[in-house]
Design an enzyme around this catalytic site. Structure first.
Site, mmCIF file in Angstrom:
data_model
loop_
_atom_site.group_PDB
_atom_site.id
_atom_site.type_symbol
_atom_site.label_atom_id
_atom_site.label_comp_id
_atom_site.label_asym_id
_atom_site.label_seq_id
_atom_site.Cartn_x
_atom_site.Cartn_y
_atom_site.Cartn_z
ATOM 1 N N CYS A 158 0.868 -1.178 0.000
ATOM 2 C CA CYS A 158 0.000 0.000 0.000
ATOM 3 C C CYS A 158 0.902 1.224 0.000
ATOM 4 C CB CYS A 158 -0.842 0.024 1.261
ATOM 5 S SG CYS A 158 -1.775 -1.494 1.509
ATOM 6 N N ARG A 186 1.340 1.743 -5.968
ATOM 7 C CA ARG A 186 1.555 0.751 -4.909
ATOM 8 C C ARG A 186 0.264 0.016 -4.537
ATOM 9 N NH1 ARG A 186 6.416 1.731 -2.154
ATOM 10 N NH2 ARG A 186 5.612 0.631 -0.349
ATOM 11 N N TRP A 202 -3.699 -1.763 -1.320
ATOM 12 C CA TRP A 202 -3.705 -3.020 -2.075
ATOM 13 C C TRP A 202 -4.135 -4.076 -1.074
ATOM 14 C CZ3 TRP A 202 -0.596 -7.639 -2.148
ATOM 15 C CH2 TRP A 202 -0.821 -8.445 -3.268
ATOM 16 N N ASN A 246 0.817 -0.094 6.124
ATOM 17 C CA ASN A 246 1.270 -0.881 4.973
ATOM 18 C C ASN A 246 1.976 -2.098 5.540
ATOM 19 O OD1 ASN A 246 2.431 -1.817 2.589
ATOM 20 N ND2 ASN A 246 4.083 -0.314 2.618
ATOM 21 N N GLY A 247 1.557 -3.287 5.137
ATOM 22 C CA GLY A 247 2.198 -4.505 5.649
ATOM 23 C C GLY A 247 1.163 -5.485 6.149
ATOM 24 N N GLU A 265 9.597 -13.418 -20.087
ATOM 25 C CA GLU A 265 9.324 -12.018 -19.765
ATOM 26 C C GLU A 265 8.244 -11.455 -20.699
ATOM 27 O OE1 GLU A 265 9.804 -10.180 -17.382
ATOM 28 O OE2 GLU A 265 9.691 -8.125 -18.075
ATOM 29 N N LYS A 280 4.678 -9.950 -19.403
ATOM 30 C CA LYS A 280 4.221 -8.582 -19.729
ATOM 31 C C LYS A 280 2.810 -8.636 -20.289
ATOM 32 C CE LYS A 280 6.391 -6.863 -17.921
ATOM 33 N NZ LYS A 280 7.569 -7.112 -17.155
ATOM 34 N N GLU A 339 0.099 -9.741 -17.549
ATOM 35 C CA GLU A 339 -0.203 -8.850 -16.425
ATOM 36 C C GLU A 339 -0.931 -7.573 -16.844
ATOM 37 O OE1 GLU A 339 3.120 -7.568 -14.000
ATOM 38 O OE2 GLU A 339 4.381 -7.275 -15.736
ATOM 39 N N HIS A 370 7.230 -31.217 -26.219
ATOM 40 C CA HIS A 370 6.949 -32.076 -25.060
ATOM 41 C C HIS A 370 5.595 -31.746 -24.426
ATOM 42 C CE1 HIS A 370 10.906 -33.859 -25.227
ATOM 43 N NE2 HIS A 370 11.411 -32.638 -25.393
ATOM 44 N N LYS A 429 2.766 -2.497 -7.466
ATOM 45 C CA LYS A 429 4.103 -2.388 -8.027
ATOM 46 C C LYS A 429 5.118 -3.261 -7.304
ATOM 47 C CE LYS A 429 7.402 -0.859 -10.577
ATOM 48 N NZ LYS A 429 7.541 -1.585 -11.851
HETATM 49 O O1 M6R Z 1 10.633 -4.991 -7.148
HETATM 50 P P1 M6R Z 1 10.966 -6.379 -7.558
HETATM 51 O O2 M6R Z 1 11.879 -6.413 -8.736
HETATM 52 O O3 M6R Z 1 11.511 -7.221 -6.449
HETATM 53 O O4 M6R Z 1 9.593 -7.015 -7.993
HETATM 54 C C1 M6R Z 1 9.499 -8.352 -8.388
HETATM 55 C C2 M6R Z 1 8.177 -8.638 -9.056
HETATM 56 O O5 M6R Z 1 7.124 -8.416 -8.173
HETATM 57 C C3 M6R Z 1 7.964 -7.786 -10.311
HETATM 58 O O6 M6R Z 1 8.994 -7.969 -11.235
HETATM 59 C C4 M6R Z 1 6.624 -8.106 -10.975
HETATM 60 O O7 M6R Z 1 6.620 -9.417 -11.455
HETATM 61 C C5 M6R Z 1 6.309 -7.104 -12.085
HETATM 62 N N1 M6R Z 1 4.933 -6.716 -12.042
HETATM 63 C C6 M6R Z 1 6.617 -7.626 -13.445
HETATM 64 O O8 M6R Z 1 6.303 -6.723 -14.444
#
Ligand code: M6R
Length: 613
Positions: A2, A27, A73, A99-100, A486, A490, A493, A509, A608
């Site tokens: 958050c 966040r 969040w 937050n936490g 990757e 992308k 998400e 496979h 994030k």
């Molecule tokens: O801040 P970090 O690099 O530790 O975050 C890791 C993942 O949470 C982050 O890469 C997440 O998968 C992204 N949304 C990918 O785009």
């Protein structure tokens, strides 16, 4: 995770807090709320984005010089008005933003319920603030003391700010495991608190990063920092280097697109002052003290989550090929729950853009307990992971605000390449001419990324063809297998299209069963050591009527004949190819998401950085 923000001083608190929440919205954006001291204590909160809260407050008197705000969040309790922060304590005398996660909240809640307390939300945060109220009542102690006593009994992670109706010119803040930055006003008569520096930067560049188990008490605009054991700490004021422009969209429609376009500069910044092919120089200052541990390592373990884990996979290829050292790459979230074997000569590298990912932090703590030397590769300066590691290098990408990580990935690859090369050179596993050749090629990458960005219009056209697909497959081999992962991440998400990344050779496979005329398959098929093999894989897909989008090296004619669409990227050497190949994949997912009407900077259910388990 958050976002939290708070202000106390002589200015109006509301405009500072609401703007701060807009900056922190990356966040979390399930709900937002504020509390203001203006003659009395008022809480306003709402499900949805900060804009919804702002709209609902149009006709409300929002005067007051002290206030707190939160963008959520959801962890405990569904996103709704009730579960939004700030939370009142039972008698509505205290309010909290948090937050936490308070892990032992349910035991505390039961205890409080047995004393007759009732709760209006499903959150652990309401339990915490009521716990503070109960302690205050029982011990007749001032607020800061009650907070201290409560936090001594809490298990979990938190960054909190608490206000009381009785002491309207006071804020009490504390952290453990979740970040909290305090901005110090120019005359030390106003204070800004936030989860990161972005809400603070336009008012002051003097900041204090609160450490774990520290409590900040700001009373009548005087700041005192205490440890949880009540010893007084001397605040260490640092100067922020963050520029305001870096956290604004700068003419782009979305942060994600801005950040994709920043990559020529962000990669150049990651390399700046660190390499010179002419002089054969490679200098990573933050690693020097421990570099021999890497050079003599029997094994390197690379840990991270999401995109950072993908970067780690590229790191595996780099270290094994260049420095001839065995590498294991693992999700930090798995590593932390195993009983991993770490031997004396093992070295751990942790990768994290935010430097706050809870799983990566916990993995670091575990590896430390087992005696490992830990290197960090982070973007956020002063973040928890950067501080918890023995040595490391920042990627210097500047704030990454779009939830989908883009420029952090290429920055992480730049650091991993330099580190592997440095280790290889010191170990003697690479000869001088290959070393200089790779350095020289690395220096050209920012300009080659610039060329890749010129593929934007072409990528947008391909996006329009496939925007309604239900599934995507991404295939690559060797260094480009992590790029396939990757690319798939992308797309899923931000566009919510199901996508899978695979090593191209694995297709036969299992995944090949999915291929029909409805299935777009993205091949990363650059001219490298597996070129011939990937051509066979493309033919296997075409034979089953799959639709092929191929990322190829400029001038390729062979794949052009068989693929439905090709995107030509500049030539580079194999270990550096992921830094180029990922660019059109970032653009493809961006355009598909936009065409599907998705909120690319704030995709559903995501935040994030994931500061919870
Ligand atoms: O801040 P970090 O690099 O530790 O975050 C890791 C993942 O949470 C982050 O890469 C997440 O998968 C992204 N949304 C990918 O785009």
């Amino acid at each position: 995770m958050c976002g939290i923000v708070a202000y106390t001083g002589m200015r109006e608190a509301y405009p500072i807090i609401i703007k701060g929440l807009e900056r922190l919205e990356y966040r979390g954006y399930d709900s937002a709320g504020i509390a203001l001291q203006n003659g009395d204590l008022h809480v306003y909160k709402k499900k949805g984005k900060v804009a919804d809260l702002k709209e609902s407050l149009k006709n409300v008197n929002l005067e007051g010089n002290v206030g707190i705000g939160h963008t959520r969040w959801a962890t405990h309790g569904e996103p709704n008005d009730r579960n939004a922060h700030p939370h009142y304590s039972a008698n509505q005398n205290l309010v909290i933003i948090h937050n936490g996660i308070i892990e032992n909240y349910s035991a505390i809640k039961q205890d409080l319920e047995s004393k007759g307390y009732a709760f209006t939300s499903d959150t652990d945060s309401e339990v915490l603030v009521t716990f503070i109220e109960d302690i205050q009542k029982n011990t007749q102690t001032p607020l800061e003391e009650a907070v201290r006593l409560a936090l001594q009994r809490v298990v979990g992670a938190y960054a909190i700010v608490v206000m009381s109706r009785d002491t309207p010119h006071m804020l009490v803040a504390a952290r453990k495991g979740s970040p909290l930055v305090i901005g110090v006003g120019k005359n030390k008569d106003e204070y800004f608190l936030a989860s990161d520096a972005t809400p603070i930067v336009e008012y002051t560049n003097e900041v204090i990063y609160l450490d774990d188990l520290e409590i900040a008490i700001i009373k009548n605009n005087q700041l005192v920092i205490q440890h949880l054991d009540s010893t007084i700490k001397t605040p260490y004021i640092q100067t922020l280097t963050l520029a305001l422009e870096a956290i604004e969209k700068g003419g782009f429609e979305h942060f994600m697109l801005k950040e994709i376009y920043e990559q020529p500069k962000s990669v150049a910044d990651a390399l700046r002052g660190r390499i010179s092919s002419l002089e054969g120089r490679l200098h990573l200052g933050g690693m020097l003290e421990y570099i021999n541990r890497l050079v003599t390592a029997d094994r390197i373990m690379i840990l991270g989550c999401g995109t950072s884990w993908h970067a780690g996979l590229v790191g595996e290829y780099l270290f094994e090929e260049l420095a001839r050292v065995p590498v294991e790459v693992e999700y930090a979230s798995e590593f932390r729950y195993r009983n991993p074997i770490i031997r004396e000569n093992d070295v751990v590298i942790c990768i994290s853009q935010s430097g706050e990912t809870a799983d990566t932090l916990a993995a670091i703590e575990l590896a430390k307990q087992k005696g490992a030397v830990i290197f960090g590769i982070c973007n956020v300066v002063g973040s928890s992971i950067a501080r918890a590691t023995h040595a490391g290098a920042y990627i210097h990408a500047g704030p990454e605000i779009g939830v989908a990580s883009t420029k952090a990935f290429t920055g992480q690859l730049a650091i991993l390449t330099m580190t592997a090369l440095l280790v290889a050179y010191r170990k003697g596993t690479i000869n001088e001419s290959d070393y200089r050749r790779i350095l020289a090629e690395l220096e050209t990458i920012p300009q080659k990324i610039e060329q890749c960005l010129k593929l934007n219009a072409e990528t947008e056209k391909i996006a329009s063809v496939f925007k309604n697909a239900h599934n995507f497959l991404y295939l690559g081999r060797g260094y480009n297998f992590p790029v396939a992962l990757e690319g798939a991440l992308k797309l899923k998400e931000i566009s919510y299209i199901h996508a899978e990344g695979y090593p191209a050779a694995e297709m036969k496979h299992g995944p090949i069963a999915l291929i029909d005329e409805e299935m777009p398959v993205v091949f990363i098929a650059t001219k490298d050591s597996s070129y011939e093999k990937i051509i066979s894989n493309i033919q296997e897909v075409k034979a089953r009527k799959g639709r092929v989008i191929a990322i190829v090296t400029e001038g390729d004619t062979e794949i052009k004949k068989m693929a439905d669409f090709t995107i030509e990227i500049p030539h580079t050497i194999e270990p550096l190819s992921p830094m180029l190949a990922v660019i059109p994949l970032q653009l493809l997912s961006y355009h598909i998401a936009i065409m599907r009407g998705c909120d690319v900077d704030r995709p559903r259910n995501l935040a994030k950085s994931v500061t919870v388990e």
